[in-house]
Scaffold this motif. Structure first.
Motif, mmCIF file in Angstrom:
data_model
loop_
_atom_site.group_PDB
_atom_site.id
_atom_site.type_symbol
_atom_site.label_atom_id
_atom_site.label_comp_id
_atom_site.label_asym_id
_atom_site.label_seq_id
_atom_site.Cartn_x
_atom_site.Cartn_y
_atom_site.Cartn_z
ATOM 1 N N TYR A 237 0.821 -1.212 0.000
ATOM 2 C CA TYR A 237 0.000 0.000 0.000
ATOM 3 C C TYR A 237 0.856 1.262 0.000
ATOM 4 C CZ TYR A 237 -4.048 -2.976 0.892
ATOM 5 O OH TYR A 237 -5.033 -3.919 0.782
ATOM 6 N N THR A 238 1.906 1.255 0.796
ATOM 7 C CA THR A 238 2.800 2.419 0.815
ATOM 8 C C THR A 238 3.461 2.603 -0.546
ATOM 9 O OG1 THR A 238 3.253 2.209 3.183
ATOM 10 C CG2 THR A 238 4.870 3.401 1.863
ATOM 11 N N SER A 239 3.855 1.505 -1.179
ATOM 12 C CA SER A 239 4.489 1.582 -2.500
ATOM 13 C C SER A 239 3.532 2.148 -3.539
ATOM 14 C CB SER A 239 4.971 0.198 -2.937
ATOM 15 O OG SER A 239 5.940 -0.320 -2.047
ATOM 16 N N ALA A 240 2.274 1.696 -3.498
ATOM 17 C CA ALA A 240 1.286 2.187 -4.466
ATOM 18 C C ALA A 240 1.032 3.677 -4.273
ATOM 19 C CB ALA A 240 -0.020 1.412 -4.318
ATOM 20 N N GLY A 241 0.907 4.114 -3.014
ATOM 21 C CA GLY A 241 0.701 5.531 -2.745
ATOM 22 C C GLY A 241 1.911 6.358 -3.124
ATOM 23 N N TYR A 242 3.101 5.805 -2.893
ATOM 24 C CA TYR A 242 4.343 6.502 -3.243
ATOM 25 C C TYR A 242 4.397 6.743 -4.743
ATOM 26 C CZ TYR A 242 9.356 7.608 -3.203
ATOM 27 O OH TYR A 242 10.574 8.241 -3.336
ATOM 28 N N ARG A 243 4.112 5.722 -5.520
ATOM 29 C CA ARG A 243 4.160 5.864 -6.980
ATOM 30 C C ARG A 243 3.129 6.868 -7.492
ATOM 31 N NH1 ARG A 243 4.498 -0.466 -8.613
ATOM 32 N NH2 ARG A 243 2.622 -0.403 -7.333
ATOM 33 N N GLN A 244 1.951 6.856 -6.872
ATOM 34 C CA GLN A 244 0.904 7.789 -7.297
ATOM 35 C C GLN A 244 1.321 9.237 -7.032
ATOM 36 O OE1 GLN A 244 -3.018 6.835 -5.817
ATOM 37 N NE2 GLN A 244 -3.780 8.901 -6.178
ATOM 38 N N SER A 245 1.858 9.495 -5.847
ATOM 39 C CA SER A 245 2.287 10.858 -5.511
ATOM 40 C C SER A 245 3.524 11.244 -6.327
ATOM 41 C CB SER A 245 2.589 10.962 -4.018
ATOM 42 O OG SER A 245 2.917 12.286 -3.660
ATOM 43 N N LEU A 246 4.401 10.276 -6.579
ATOM 44 C CA LEU A 246 5.593 10.537 -7.400
ATOM 45 C C LEU A 246 5.189 10.940 -8.810
ATOM 46 C CD1 LEU A 246 8.615 10.478 -8.073
ATOM 47 C CD2 LEU A 246 8.427 7.982 -8.320
ATOM 48 N N GLN A 247 4.208 10.233 -9.385
ATOM 49 C CA GLN A 247 3.750 10.583 -10.728
ATOM 50 C C GLN A 247 3.165 11.985 -10.748
ATOM 51 O OE1 GLN A 247 3.996 8.680 -13.753
ATOM 52 N NE2 GLN A 247 3.605 10.789 -14.387
ATOM 53 N N SER A 248 2.439 12.336 -9.677
ATOM 54 C CA SER A 248 1.868 13.681 -9.588
ATOM 55 C C SER A 248 2.968 14.738 -9.552
ATOM 56 C CB SER A 248 0.994 13.785 -8.339
ATOM 57 O OG SER A 248 0.599 15.117 -8.091
ATOM 58 N N ALA A 249 4.037 14.462 -8.801
ATOM 59 C CA ALA A 249 5.158 15.407 -8.740
ATOM 60 C C ALA A 249 5.836 15.546 -10.092
ATOM 61 C CB ALA A 249 6.165 14.941 -7.683
ATOM 62 N N LEU A 250 5.986 14.444 -10.802
ATOM 63 C CA LEU A 250 6.598 14.484 -12.129
ATOM 64 C C LEU A 250 5.740 15.284 -13.096
ATOM 65 C CD1 LEU A 250 7.825 10.790 -12.368
ATOM 66 C CD2 LEU A 250 9.280 12.824 -12.443
ATOM 67 N N ASP A 251 4.429 15.119 -12.998
ATOM 68 C CA ASP A 251 3.520 15.879 -13.863
ATOM 69 C C ASP A 251 3.681 17.370 -13.611
ATOM 70 O OD1 ASP A 251 2.586 13.484 -14.860
ATOM 71 O OD2 ASP A 251 0.819 13.437 -13.565
ATOM 72 N N LYS A 252 3.753 17.743 -12.351
ATOM 73 C CA LYS A 252 3.911 19.162 -12.009
ATOM 74 C C LYS A 252 5.252 19.713 -12.489
ATOM 75 C CE LYS A 252 0.915 19.001 -7.918
ATOM 76 N NZ LYS A 252 0.838 19.203 -6.441
ATOM 77 N N ALA A 253 6.261 18.837 -12.504
ATOM 78 C CA ALA A 253 7.587 19.263 -12.934
ATOM 79 C C ALA A 253 7.686 19.326 -14.455
ATOM 80 C CB ALA A 253 8.651 18.320 -12.386
ATOM 81 N N GLY A 254 6.636 18.902 -15.143
ATOM 82 C CA GLY A 254 6.639 18.964 -16.581
ATOM 83 C C GLY A 254 7.003 17.649 -17.241
ATOM 84 N N GLY A 255 6.680 16.521 -16.574
ATOM 85 C CA GLY A 255 6.930 15.214 -17.176
ATOM 86 C C GLY A 255 8.317 14.715 -16.920
#
Length: 255
Positions: A237-255
């Protein structure tokens, strides 16, 4: 000497005056605004100067929309954009369990195809999957908004100097069964140079699980440079949440 007749003098004077007027009119340039416009001298119409909002470019890369909550579960859409066009759409979250599995397996592929075909969130709902379709369109619109923000001329990192500067970006909070997970990354030269979890599940066994899992996830994020990292054994569960938030950060950074 014979005197000129008065009537003849008047006729000659009138003829001279008329000739002068005709000559002046023939030399006067056209001043009709319509003539100038026809010749191309007028400014283009306002519509030609200001493209409509739909013409706003979208940035290339991968972008994930916000999760849309529905009556049967969350729906979240991820887009791949190339050349300013959506080339791939996928649902990274969709209602699961029971009858939802059958509905999702039938509806999501159709919604993905419709998003690529329409190049917008203006897609029809799939029959029998009203809630999933509604959530899909909301998350799809969120992804498009983020992509347009990344593609706008004033977006951070849109030029060479901007992308070379180190930036710190914090992803959205991802809710898990045991608590929220939120990831912060530092990006420099288009690469992740640091990743850290600023929020993780706490209390009881979670403290021990996260103490082991989070450092591994941080290292994996830097090594991979994206959110395609493996889950840590015993911390699903922690891994799944980590990846979801990480993807969100990458999106904000411009991919």
């Amino acid at each position: 000497m014979k005197k000129s007749h008065p009537v003849r003098r008047a006729v000659l004077a009138t003829a001279a005056t008329v000739s002068g007027i005709v000559l002046l009119l023939s030399l006067k340039p056209a001043s009709d605004p319509g003539s100038a416009a026809a010749a191309g001298g007028a400014a283009p119409p306002a519509a030609a100067q200001s493209p409509q909002g739909g013409a706003q470019p979208i940035g290339n890369g991968t972008v994930t929309g916000d999760a849309a909550r529905t009556q049967y579960g969350a729906v979240q859409v991820r887009l791949t954009v190339s050349g300013g066009r959506i080339t791939k759409a996928e649902a990274v979250q969709a209602p699961a369990g029971g009858q939802s599995d059958r509905i999702t397996s039938n509806a999501v592929p159709r919604l993905n195809q419709a998003a690529v075909a329409a190049q917008s969130a203006e897609i029809d709902a799939v029959s029998g999957a009203t809630y999933t379709s509604s959530g899909y369109k909301k998350s799809l619109q969120s992804a498009l908004d983020k992509a347009r923000a990344a593609g706008s001329p004033g977006a951070s990192g849109s030029d060479g100097a901007g992308s070379a500067r180190a930036r710190t970006v914090t992803g959205d909070v991802a809710q898990t069964q045991y608590g929220p997970v939120q990831v912060r990354i530092t990006v420099s030269g288009g690469k992740i140079t640091r990743a850290e979890a600023v929020r993780t599940p706490e209390g009881g066994q979670s403290d021990q699980v996260n103490a082991d899992a989070v450092p591994k996830l941080n290292q994996a994020a830097v090594a991979a440079g994206d959110a395609g990292i493996d889950a840590v054994s015993g911390a699903t569960y922690t891994s799944a949440g980590y990846r979801q938030s990480l993807q969100s950060a990458l999106d904000k950074a411009g991919g």
